[in-house]
Design a protein around this motif. Sequence first.
Motif, PDB file in Angstrom:
ATOM      1  N   ASP A 212      22.316  10.585  -1.327  1.00  0.00           N
ATOM      2  CA  ASP A 212      20.917  10.105  -1.241  1.00  0.00           C
ATOM      3  C   ASP A 212      20.316   9.557  -2.481  1.00  0.00           C
ATOM      4  O   ASP A 212      20.795  10.038  -3.666  1.00  0.00           O
ATOM      5  CB  ASP A 212      20.084  11.750  -1.120  1.00  0.00           C
ATOM      6  CG  ASP A 212      18.702  11.820  -0.929  1.00  0.00           C
ATOM      7  OD1 ASP A 212      17.976  10.580  -0.906  1.00  0.00           O
ATOM      8  OD2 ASP A 212      18.234  12.854  -1.067  1.00  0.00           O
TER       9      ASP A 212
ATOM     10  N   ASP B 220      14.005   4.716  -0.099  1.00  0.00           N
ATOM     11  CA  ASP B 220      14.968   5.890  -0.216  1.00  0.00           C
ATOM     12  C   ASP B 220      15.602   6.273   0.913  1.00  0.00           C
ATOM     13  O   ASP B 220      14.912   6.119   2.103  1.00  0.00           O
ATOM     14  CB  ASP B 220      13.764   6.993  -0.400  1.00  0.00           C
ATOM     15  CG  ASP B 220      14.402   8.514  -0.781  1.00  0.00           C
ATOM     16  OD1 ASP B 220      15.454   8.516  -0.713  1.00  0.00           O
ATOM     17  OD2 ASP B 220      13.416   9.495  -0.685  1.00  0.00           O
TER      18      ASP B 220
ATOM     19  N   HIS C  90       8.378  12.454   3.018  1.00  0.00           N
ATOM     20  CA  HIS C  90       7.218  12.282   2.184  1.00  0.00           C
ATOM     21  C   HIS C  90       6.707  10.676   2.452  1.00  0.00           C
ATOM     22  O   HIS C  90       7.590   9.934   2.878  1.00  0.00           O
ATOM     23  CB  HIS C  90       7.767  12.300   0.847  1.00  0.00           C
ATOM     24  CG  HIS C  90       8.947  11.468   0.237  1.00  0.00           C
ATOM     25  ND1 HIS C  90       8.963  10.421  -0.088  1.00  0.00           N
ATOM     26  CD2 HIS C  90      10.153  11.976   0.658  1.00  0.00           C
ATOM     27  CE1 HIS C  90      10.455   9.995  -0.114  1.00  0.00           C
ATOM     28  NE2 HIS C  90      11.134  11.192   0.104  1.00  0.00           N
TER      29      HIS C  90
ATOM     30  N   HIS D 140       7.429   9.556  -4.474  1.00  0.00           N
ATOM     31  CA  HIS D 140       6.641  10.834  -3.468  1.00  0.00           C
ATOM     32  C   HIS D 140       5.350  10.477  -3.114  1.00  0.00           C
ATOM     33  O   HIS D 140       4.601  10.679  -4.224  1.00  0.00           O
ATOM     34  CB  HIS D 140       6.919  12.087  -3.784  1.00  0.00           C
ATOM     35  CG  HIS D 140       8.586  12.273  -3.819  1.00  0.00           C
ATOM     36  ND1 HIS D 140       9.145  13.233  -4.598  1.00  0.00           N
ATOM     37  CD2 HIS D 140       9.394  12.087  -2.792  1.00  0.00           C
ATOM     38  CE1 HIS D 140      10.249  13.196  -4.246  1.00  0.00           C
ATOM     39  NE2 HIS D 140      10.422  12.920  -3.239  1.00  0.00           N
TER      40      HIS D 140
END
Length: 248
Positions: free
Chosen positions: A94, A105, A168, A175
């Motif tokens: 990740d 992301d 998110h 975020h």
Amino acid sequence: MIILKKESEIAKIRESGKIVAWTLRMVSEEIKPGVTPRQLDELAEKLIREKGGRPSFLGYRGYPASTCISVNNVVIHGIPDDKPLQEGDVIDLDFGVLKDGFHADSAWTFPVGKISKNAERLLNITQEALMQGINRAKAGNKVGDIASTVQKYVEGNGYSVVTELVGHGIGRSLHEEPSVPNFGRPGTGPMLREGTTICIEPMVNEGKAGVVTLEDGWTMVTEDGKLSAHFEHTVAVTRDGPEILTVE
Ligand code: MF3
Ligand code: CO
């Protein structure tokens, strides 16, 4: 407040997303027994920088690495260490990339060598949960439509969704609003509009939903010690429906 992005801004997230996807593929090719998470983390950082990006996670709220690497019962936010991977492990890779002011992301859970049928099923169901969630990321839908779709699919297949952490919004910050939970009711939560950019990231436990945070303040493990999987994409809500931005 949800920050809507213009096409020119989505294009920048797409560029960061391409670097994420390429790096993820390159690093995943090195996954095999004996390799350590730290080696994979170092490779990811090197590749991200080669492409002119910056690892989004490094230094984020004091996070000490470029990637989160979560093996087996580690749900998320595993800090890359020197423990060699073993045949049969599952490993969640990740990370995010910041380039030209915008983040992307993504996460993917990979098998190490040959894995059990159970583990394989967990990976397949979690990946499919992500895809079904993405399909609901349409203008006029609500965040709860994504959340409930993921939850229903996961629980319908006998697994649990993790509720402590959520997906998110993403953009100039890693975020942003809105939170994108993997549980909830259809027709609830913030409205998705053209230009909304979000990370959808189901974390799915083989056993119970409970998680515990270790003393390092980051690593989250399953309470029952069973396996967990995690898949994530950055997605834009466009006029033509959901567009996955973390692809090559
Ligand atoms: N993929 C996770 C997330 O989007 C990990 C980010 S936390 C970090 O929330 F600190 F490691 F950056
Ligand atoms: Co994320």
